[in-house]
Structures are given as structure tokens and as C-alpha cells.
Design an enzyme around this catalytic site. Structure first.
Site, mmCIF file in Angstrom:
data_model
loop_
_atom_site.group_PDB
_atom_site.id
_atom_site.type_symbol
_atom_site.label_atom_id
_atom_site.label_comp_id
_atom_site.label_asym_id
_atom_site.label_seq_id
_atom_site.Cartn_x
_atom_site.Cartn_y
_atom_site.Cartn_z
ATOM 1 N N ASP A 55 -36.455 112.210 24.129
ATOM 2 C CA ASP A 55 -37.249 111.265 23.356
ATOM 3 C C ASP A 55 -37.176 111.698 21.896
ATOM 4 O O ASP A 55 -37.893 112.573 21.459
ATOM 5 C CB ASP A 55 -38.693 111.264 23.848
ATOM 6 N N TYR A 57 -38.173 110.308 19.386
ATOM 7 C CA TYR A 57 -39.381 110.032 18.608
ATOM 8 C C TYR A 57 -40.285 111.265 18.559
ATOM 9 O O TYR A 57 -41.173 111.348 17.741
ATOM 10 C CB TYR A 57 -40.120 108.825 19.188
ATOM 11 N N HIS A 62 -37.305 112.226 12.912
ATOM 12 C CA HIS A 62 -36.949 110.897 13.406
ATOM 13 C C HIS A 62 -38.146 109.948 13.324
ATOM 14 O O HIS A 62 -37.997 108.788 12.923
ATOM 15 C CB HIS A 62 -36.448 110.981 14.850
ATOM 16 N N ARG A 71 -43.057 100.755 8.228
ATOM 17 C CA ARG A 71 -44.285 100.749 7.421
ATOM 18 C C ARG A 71 -44.084 101.157 5.971
ATOM 19 O O ARG A 71 -45.026 101.153 5.198
ATOM 20 C CB ARG A 71 -45.318 101.679 8.073
#
Length: 88
Positions: A55, A57, A62, A71
Site C-alpha cells: 500500500d 499510500y 506518496h 487538495r
């Protein structure tokens, strides 16, 4: 899983329909008793073993890059990200 995303999407849509808007289960108590099982009466298992999965993330670098895309640089990493549990 081998049938691919279109099959998964089709099954997910049908299950969502049956559990939310379709009268098939809502109006048929006998079928409902056969089709639905109380969570306390089942053993929850993983549907598949996923090997060699990372993962990305979970990497601060990352997560920051993805955050910038969604954002903007000034609000890239949400404050709670540093407190998320992970397996490291």
C-alpha cells in the site's frame, strides 16, 4: 475475481439493489431468512490471499504527492494521516 472488474461491478450493483431498493427481499420473508445470515452466526474470513501487495499510500512521500494532486500543496497531507495505524 478472475472474471474482472465488469463482473465485480455487476455483482456489486445487483447486491446493492437487492439490499436497498428492490422489493425481492423486502417483500419476501422466507427468501430473506434463507438469503441473509446474522453476522454473529458466521466466521468472517478474507475472500482471497493477496501476495506481494504494497500500500504505497502508507508512504508519507506518496501520500503527500497524492494530496497535492487532490487538495493542493498547502493542504496536501491531512493532519490525521500521521496518526493512521499501519503494519510497519
Amino acid at each position: 475475481m478472475g472474471l474482472g472488474k465488469s463482473a465485480w461491478s455487476s455483482v456489486r450493483a445487483k447486491i446493492t439493489d437487492l439490499l436497498s431498493t428492490s422489493p425481492v427481499l423486502k417483500e419476501n420473508e422466507e427468501l430473506k431468512r434463507k438469503a441473509l445470515v446474522s453476522q454473529s452466526n458466521v466466521e468472517m474470513l478474507l475472500p482471497a490471499n493477496i501476495g506481494d501487495y504494497t500500500d504505497f499510500y502508507s508512504s508519507r512521500y506518496h501520500a503527500t504527492n497524492v494530496g497535492i494532486m487532490f487538495r493542493g500543496k498547502e493542504n496536501a497531507l491531512q493532519p490525521n494521516w500521521l496518526h493512521l495505524p499501519d503494519s510497519r
